[in-house]
Design an enzyme around this catalytic site. Structure first.
Site, mmCIF file in Angstrom:
data_model
loop_
_atom_site.group_PDB
_atom_site.id
_atom_site.type_symbol
_atom_site.label_atom_id
_atom_site.label_comp_id
_atom_site.label_asym_id
_atom_site.label_seq_id
_atom_site.Cartn_x
_atom_site.Cartn_y
_atom_site.Cartn_z
ATOM 1 N N LYS A 148 -2.181 -1.696 -3.844
ATOM 2 C CA LYS A 148 -3.034 -0.508 -3.799
ATOM 3 C C LYS A 148 -2.182 0.758 -3.842
ATOM 4 O O LYS A 148 -1.200 0.830 -3.107
ATOM 5 C CB LYS A 148 -3.826 -0.539 -2.489
ATOM 6 C CG LYS A 148 -4.675 0.687 -2.247
ATOM 7 C CD LYS A 148 -5.228 0.677 -0.866
ATOM 8 C CE LYS A 148 -5.941 1.993 -0.632
ATOM 9 N NZ LYS A 148 -6.305 2.161 0.749
ATOM 10 N N LYS A 160 0.859 -1.191 0.000
ATOM 11 C CA LYS A 160 0.000 0.000 0.000
ATOM 12 C C LYS A 160 0.892 1.238 0.000
ATOM 13 O O LYS A 160 1.705 1.425 0.894
ATOM 14 C CB LYS A 160 -0.918 -0.002 1.217
ATOM 15 C CG LYS A 160 -1.739 1.286 1.310
ATOM 16 C CD LYS A 160 -2.802 1.237 2.375
ATOM 17 C CE LYS A 160 -3.485 2.594 2.485
ATOM 18 N NZ LYS A 160 -4.568 2.592 3.475
HETATM 19 C C1 PBG Z 1 -7.513 3.581 5.395
HETATM 20 C C2 PBG Z 1 -7.739 3.438 3.960
HETATM 21 C C3 PBG Z 1 -7.566 4.390 2.939
HETATM 22 C C4 PBG Z 1 -8.030 3.791 1.772
HETATM 23 C C5 PBG Z 1 -8.448 2.517 2.104
HETATM 24 N N1 PBG Z 1 -8.245 2.305 3.451
HETATM 25 C C6 PBG Z 1 -7.103 5.788 2.977
HETATM 26 C C7 PBG Z 1 -5.724 6.102 3.324
HETATM 27 O O1 PBG Z 1 -4.883 5.250 3.541
HETATM 28 O O2 PBG Z 1 -5.481 7.304 3.430
HETATM 29 C C8 PBG Z 1 -8.092 4.460 0.424
HETATM 30 C C9 PBG Z 1 -9.087 3.905 -0.525
HETATM 31 C C10 PBG Z 1 -9.408 4.766 -1.677
HETATM 32 O O3 PBG Z 1 -8.791 5.821 -1.940
HETATM 33 O O4 PBG Z 1 -10.345 4.396 -2.405
HETATM 34 N N2 PBG Z 1 -6.207 3.606 5.821
#
Ligand code: PBG
Length: 348
Positions: free
Chosen positions: A257, A204
């Site tokens: 992601k 991520k």
């Molecule tokens: C929570 C989380 C996020 C997303 C999914 N889980 C936001 C982030 O990390 O700031 C993003 C998902 C999206 O942009 O569709 N940590």
């Protein structure tokens, strides 16, 4: 000319690649990748209250939903053929330790219970993170503007147990603290939830593409950014290490992601591990498509199905996407294409 690996000794004009592209039937026959409705997971946002249905400005067609409306909306997606949802909760109150994340009667446990009651076969995944619940908007415990790793693990593990207790089918940690998969796995096992799988947001990245999500989840960090825990977009080898660590810690499935700028990693992770690989087609990717389509600059249906096909071609097992309900309807239409037979056939 030497022989290629298909035994062909000649090129054009003997070889004509267009022969197999002549008709839709022929193209379908030789198509290498299929997106199906089974590949879709729909991310949804739950808020407190009743009959709440607030559209998210930067994500047209997506809403903050109270539990009653969430069930109705999930049912529409489910009936269109979407087999799974992933839930994000926005609590009434945020505090420094994100206590709304791990209360047994918190927003997510109530949402999970309502969904499983209405649709027992629907796969209900829950996002495990603190950022939607903390007043500072960070994904872990904060002390003097630092995000502390180890004290966050216990809270994340509690959160996973609370979701499992409510009936969640899959828990998906997205916080990027080190050791969270192991902490969650052992907490689940300790409470008798050894059958609940963990989908780890393994690779991520600290991404600009999460902007619209942070509006939806009201989770923008109040100071600094997430670069001290989410990954540097430039790092490929590090992403593979993250994946292997999560596998070692007991993840059942791993995720890459965002999606579109990281398709190289979807392919590499697919080739590296023998477990399901998810990809998250995140909010900013969705918003760009919607904005361009609203301007008439692209054909939304065509572009969305092309994007989803790209994820599958890169090796994704399934796709988290805000396009899920629309895509499910389009895929169903495509599957029920009309065939024609001459009138004289079958007369005796
Ligand atoms: C929570 C989380 C996020 C997303 C999914 N889980 C936001 C982030 O990390 O700031 C993003 C998902 C999206 O942009 O569709 N940590």
């Amino acid at each position: 000319m030497s022989t290629d690996r298909n035994g062909s000794t000649t090129g054009f004009p003997t070889v004509r690649m267009r022969r197999l592209r002549a008709t839709e039937a022929m193209r379908s026959l030789v198509r290498e990748t299929q997106v199906t409705r089974n590949d879709l997971v729909y991310p949804m946002f739950v808020v407190e209250g009743k009959r709440v249905r607030r559209e998210i400005g930067s994500m047209p067609g997506n809403y903050q939903l109270s539990v009653d409306e969430l069930v109705a909306e999930a049912a529409r997606a489910y009936l269109a053929g979407v087999p799974a949802v992933i839930l994000f909760g926005i609590p009434a109150q945020k505090d420094p330790l994100g206590s709304g994340a791990y209360q047994d009667n918190g927003i997510i446990p109530r949402a999970v219970a309502a969904l499983k009651d209405a649709m027992p076969q629907l796969i209900v995944m829950t996002d495990i993170c603190l950022c939607e619940y903390t007043s500072h908007g960070h994904c872990g415990v904060v002390s003097e503007d630092r995000i502390l790793n180890d004290p966050s693990l216990e809270l994340l593990a509690h959160s996973a147990v609370a979701h499992a207790r409510a009936g969640a089918d899959v828990v998906a940690p997205s916080d990027m603290m080190d050791g969270r998969v192991k902490a969650i796995r052992s907490a689940l096992d300790g409470e008798g939830y050894e059958d609940v799988p963990v989908l780890a947001y393994s690779a991520k990245f600290a991404s600009g593409f999460y902007g619209p999500f942070r509006e939806a989840a009201e989770s923008t960090p109040q100071f600094g950014d997430r670069r001290s825990y989410q990954m540097d977009p430039a790092n490929r080898r590090e992403a593979l290490r993250e994946v292997l660590l999560d596998v070692q810690e007991g993840a059942d499935m791993v995720m890459v992601k965002p999606g579109l700028p990281y398709l190289d990693l979807v392919r590499e992770v697919r080739d590296l591990v023998d477990m399901p690989v998810a990809v998250y087609n995140v909010s900013g990717e969705f918003a760009m498509v919607k904005a361009a389509a609203a301007n008439g600059w692209i054909d939304e249906r065509r572009v969305v199905l092309e994007i989803l096909t790209g994820f599958k071609r890169a090796g994704a097992s399934f796709i988290l996407t805000y396009h899920a309900p629309d895509a499910a309807r389009w895929l169903a239409e495509d599957a029920s294409h009309k065939v024609k037979v001459k009138k004289t056939v079958g007369r005796r």
